[in-house]
Design an enzyme around this catalytic site. Structure first.
Site, mmCIF file in Angstrom:
data_model
loop_
_atom_site.group_PDB
_atom_site.id
_atom_site.type_symbol
_atom_site.label_atom_id
_atom_site.label_comp_id
_atom_site.label_asym_id
_atom_site.label_seq_id
_atom_site.Cartn_x
_atom_site.Cartn_y
_atom_site.Cartn_z
ATOM 1 N N HIS A 1 -4.687 -5.585 -8.274
ATOM 2 C CA HIS A 1 -4.668 -4.266 -7.641
ATOM 3 C C HIS A 1 -3.572 -3.376 -8.221
ATOM 4 C CE1 HIS A 1 -3.383 -1.489 -4.353
ATOM 5 N NE2 HIS A 1 -4.684 -1.296 -4.262
ATOM 6 N N TRP B 1 2.155 5.343 1.720
ATOM 7 C CA TRP B 1 2.562 3.935 1.793
ATOM 8 C C TRP B 1 4.050 3.790 1.502
ATOM 9 C CZ3 TRP B 1 0.051 -0.749 2.692
ATOM 10 C CH2 TRP B 1 -1.312 -0.644 2.977
ATOM 11 N N VAL C 1 4.466 5.076 -4.819
ATOM 12 C CA VAL C 1 5.063 3.787 -5.155
ATOM 13 C C VAL C 1 3.985 2.712 -5.067
ATOM 14 C CG1 VAL C 1 5.897 3.398 -2.790
ATOM 15 C CG2 VAL C 1 6.949 2.177 -4.688
ATOM 16 N N VAL C 2 3.990 1.863 -6.083
ATOM 17 C CA VAL C 2 3.102 0.706 -6.104
ATOM 18 C C VAL C 2 3.976 -0.505 -6.378
ATOM 19 C CG1 VAL C 2 1.014 -0.310 -7.078
ATOM 20 C CG2 VAL C 2 1.293 2.168 -7.108
ATOM 21 N N GLY D 1 0.019 -10.145 -5.545
ATOM 22 C CA GLY D 1 -0.562 -11.310 -6.174
ATOM 23 C C GLY D 1 -1.952 -11.093 -6.748
ATOM 24 N N THR D 2 -2.409 -9.829 -6.783
ATOM 25 C CA THR D 2 -3.745 -9.536 -7.311
ATOM 26 C C THR D 2 -3.642 -8.453 -8.383
ATOM 27 O OG1 THR D 2 -4.230 -7.720 -5.767
ATOM 28 C CG2 THR D 2 -4.689 -9.967 -4.993
#
Length: 159
Positions: free
Chosen positions: A89, A26, A81-82, A86-87
């Site tokens: 997660h 990602w 990478v994260v 808005g959650t």
């Protein structure tokens, strides 16, 4: 700046180490920068026995890092990478990756380089990715830390 106070030791000859880099897929631009930084560190430390394995995302890093550690690598570098959304997660993935990679290091007594960026924004990730104009090079730093730790583990085992 988060990089303030980082070690400034010159790279040593780690040509005898076997290193694996496991990288998430990602956020391609950021991941390309992290992988390039890892490659720069491998070259600086003269590591010639290195493999790169790609996984879908950051959540998958620990299980593949564990499989690589079980194959006898001296060091495993985990890159991912994260970016906060808005959650919840973000929290779940960051905690799972951090806890899982720590467990890999302890369960296998192997050096694990933690190159997982946990950022609030994409710009923060880009600033840490080791790209042209980035303030930091976390791919290089995580790889360097893993290599130095692997050398330390070898010294401890020799007594």
């Amino acid at each position: 700046m988060a990089g303030h106070g980082a070690p400034t030791d010159a790279p040593t000859d780690a040509s005898g180490l076997r290193v694996a880099v496991v990288a998430a897929s990602w956020h391609t631009v950021v991941m390309d920068g992290l992988l390039a930084g890892a490659q720069r560190a491998l070259e600086a430390y003269r590591v010639t026995d290195a493999d790169v394995v790609r996984v879908p995302g950051t959540f998958e890093l620990p299980v593949v890092a564990s499989a690589l550690a079980a194959q006898g690598y001296d060091a495993v570098v985990a890159l991912g990478v994260v970016i906060r959304g808005g959650t919840p997660h973000f929290d779940y993935v960051c905690n799972a990756a951090t806890d899982g990679l720590g467990r890999v290091a302890l369960d296998h007594t192997v050096a694990v380089g933690f190159g997982v960026l946990t950022c609030d924004t994409e710009q923060q990730a880009l600033d840490r990715a080791g790209l042209e104009g980035s303030a930091e090079d976390k791919g290089y730093e995580a790889t360097s830390a893993a290599i130095v730790t692997a050398q330390t583990i070898q010294q401890v085992r020799r007594g």
